[in-house]
Scaffold this motif. Structure first.
Motif, mmCIF file in Angstrom:
data_model
loop_
_atom_site.group_PDB
_atom_site.id
_atom_site.type_symbol
_atom_site.label_atom_id
_atom_site.label_comp_id
_atom_site.label_asym_id
_atom_site.label_seq_id
_atom_site.Cartn_x
_atom_site.Cartn_y
_atom_site.Cartn_z
ATOM 1 N N SER A 98 223.305 23.411 127.919
ATOM 2 C CA SER A 98 224.263 22.421 127.427
ATOM 3 C C SER A 98 223.588 21.258 126.716
ATOM 4 O O SER A 98 224.164 20.665 125.795
ATOM 5 C CB SER A 98 225.109 21.890 128.584
ATOM 6 N N ASP A 99 222.335 20.923 127.130
ATOM 7 C CA ASP A 99 221.679 19.778 126.503
ATOM 8 C C ASP A 99 221.205 20.074 125.081
ATOM 9 O O ASP A 99 220.721 19.182 124.390
ATOM 10 C CB ASP A 99 220.507 19.284 127.358
ATOM 11 N N GLN A 100 221.340 21.327 124.630
ATOM 12 C CA GLN A 100 220.999 21.661 123.251
ATOM 13 C C GLN A 100 222.163 21.426 122.292
ATOM 14 O O GLN A 100 222.004 21.538 121.079
ATOM 15 C CB GLN A 100 220.529 23.115 123.162
ATOM 16 N N ILE A 101 223.331 21.103 122.830
ATOM 17 C CA ILE A 101 224.497 20.837 121.993
ATOM 18 C C ILE A 101 224.648 19.324 121.843
ATOM 19 O O ILE A 101 224.926 18.618 122.813
ATOM 20 C CB ILE A 101 225.770 21.451 122.601
ATOM 21 N N ASP A 102 224.438 18.837 120.646
ATOM 22 C CA ASP A 102 224.537 17.403 120.377
ATOM 23 C C ASP A 102 225.984 16.958 120.571
ATOM 24 O O ASP A 102 226.899 17.507 119.945
ATOM 25 C CB ASP A 102 224.095 17.131 118.934
ATOM 26 N N PRO A 103 226.236 15.959 121.434
ATOM 27 C CA PRO A 103 227.619 15.512 121.663
ATOM 28 C C PRO A 103 228.354 15.083 120.405
ATOM 29 O O PRO A 103 229.583 15.109 120.369
ATOM 30 C CB PRO A 103 227.446 14.335 122.634
ATOM 31 N N VAL A 104 227.628 14.671 119.355
ATOM 32 C CA VAL A 104 228.301 14.235 118.131
ATOM 33 C C VAL A 104 229.051 15.387 117.471
ATOM 34 O O VAL A 104 229.988 15.169 116.696
ATOM 35 C CB VAL A 104 227.281 13.611 117.149
ATOM 36 N N LEU A 105 228.682 16.631 117.796
ATOM 37 C CA LEU A 105 229.356 17.788 117.218
ATOM 38 C C LEU A 105 230.691 18.087 117.889
ATOM 39 O O LEU A 105 231.542 18.767 117.308
ATOM 40 C CB LEU A 105 228.456 19.025 117.316
ATOM 41 N N LEU A 106 230.895 17.614 119.112
ATOM 42 C CA LEU A 106 232.103 17.956 119.867
ATOM 43 C C LEU A 106 233.326 17.272 119.264
ATOM 44 O O LEU A 106 233.299 16.092 118.931
ATOM 45 C CB LEU A 106 231.942 17.558 121.331
ATOM 46 N N PRO A 166 227.576 21.537 111.147
ATOM 47 C CA PRO A 166 226.492 20.547 110.949
ATOM 48 C C PRO A 166 226.653 19.710 109.690
ATOM 49 O O PRO A 166 226.321 18.519 109.691
ATOM 50 C CB PRO A 166 225.236 21.421 110.894
ATOM 51 N N ASP A 167 227.179 20.301 108.605
ATOM 52 C CA ASP A 167 227.309 19.524 107.367
ATOM 53 C C ASP A 167 228.481 18.547 107.406
ATOM 54 O O ASP A 167 228.703 17.806 106.448
ATOM 55 C CB ASP A 167 227.437 20.449 106.149
ATOM 56 N N PRO A 171 224.631 11.812 107.902
ATOM 57 C CA PRO A 171 223.285 11.389 108.319
ATOM 58 C C PRO A 171 223.247 9.897 108.587
ATOM 59 O O PRO A 171 223.973 9.112 107.958
ATOM 60 C CB PRO A 171 222.414 11.768 107.111
ATOM 61 N N ALA A 172 222.407 9.493 109.536
ATOM 62 C CA ALA A 172 222.246 8.069 109.863
ATOM 63 C C ALA A 172 221.232 7.470 108.894
ATOM 64 O O ALA A 172 220.055 7.292 109.205
ATOM 65 C CB ALA A 172 221.778 7.912 111.314
#
Length: 297
Positions: A98-106, A166-167, A171-172
């Motif tokens: 689960s830690d491989q899934i960036d929360p920003v994607l949810l 992802p796209d 980007p920050a």
């Protein structure tokens, strides 16, 4: 709850019929747009700029604007034959930590309930997934949009969390990242100390939506014909001139707040905390509750 989608979870050669339910809901105070003078509802009409006529919903199509301003018009049947391989199917692609899934994607969360004939395979996959500590990465199509999703267990039920591609994550790219900022070691240590004094287990029920409560109070006051007492606005302060002094003051304030919130200790408990056991002195400091901190000498 009302089901919004029905399909299957596809796992190898196993298919599990399920129904999809929205897992979250916003509790905002909702308003209608009205005419301020008489409270009449404001209605929006579908108005065509080209022919200057109101358009019935049946004649509304989708348009894709080209860079030059021309419009490509697509009707409903243009979308019917597009490939959606996961239509009515939640396809398990892989299992990942689960830690491989960036929360920003949810994006959005949904519950999955099995149909009666799918209860046993549902429970088998649920229990195996929960013991593994992994999440299932799946692909699903909802509302004519295909997306990746994470399938995990919450309170004994599968929770499907759709993810952005992802796209779709910006980007920050900020100028300060390229600037050289001089941070002193003592400032870092003081900041770490402030963080340590504010560590606590997260309990979402301990927090409240103060703005929503204030809006509700305004509405209730309007209904009752009472005078509305404005809430005091918080004082907004600028960046501190002396960062170290502000950090020290923040640490002290956090410590005082933590001491004020801590329950009072009884005489026996206080004595036990003040006099560590021989085992604690010989093998490292022992915290209350028998939890050892530090390493043996």
């Amino acid at each position: 709850m009302r089901s919004i989608w029905k399909g299957t979870v596809s796992f190898g050669l196993i298919t599990i019929p399920v129904r999809l339910f929205t897992a979250t809901e916003r509790r905002d105070v909702t308003f209608h747009l009205v005419h301020g003078e008489d409270g009449g509802r404001i209605r929006f009409r579908r108005f065509c700029q080209a022919c200057e006529e109101e358009v019935p919903f049946a004649d509304v199509a989708k348009g894709y604007e080209l860079p030059g301003g021309d419009m490509v018009v697509l009707a409903g049947d243009d979308f019917e034959d597009l490939p959606l391989s996961t239509s009515r199917r939640i396809e398990v692609l892989q299992f990942s930590p689960s830690d491989q899934i960036d929360p920003v994607l949810l994006d959005r969360a949904y519950y999955l309930e099995p149909d009666p004939e799918g209860v046993k395979p549902y429970v088998l996959l649920r229990d195996a997934l929960e013991r593994s500590g992994l999440v299932a990465v799946v692909k699903v199509a909802l509302r004519q949009r295909e997306s990746l999703a994470a399938l995990r267990v919450r309170d004994g039920v599968f929770l499907l969390e759709t993810m952005l591609w992802p796209d779709e994550v910006r980007p920050a790219d900020f100028a300060f990242l390229e600037e050289g900022v001089d941070v002193r070691p003592q400032e870092v240590r003081m900041t770490e100390s402030l963080i340590e004094t504010m560590v606590a287990d997260f309990d979402p029920s301990a927090h409240r939506d103060g703005y929503r409560e204030a809006v509700q109070e305004v509405i209730e006051a309007k209904i009752a014909g009472r005078e509305i007492v404005p809430a005091e606005a918080p004082v907004e302060e600028g960046p501190p001139a002396d960062l170290m002094a502000a950090l020290r003051a923040s640490v002290e304030a956090a410590k005082k707040e933590r001491r004020g919130a801590a329950p009072a200790k009884g005489p026996a408990e206080g004595k036990a905390a003040a006099e560590p056991s021989k085992k604690g002195r010989a093998g490292g400091e022992e915290a209350p509750g028998g939890r050892r901190t530090g390493r043996p000498a």
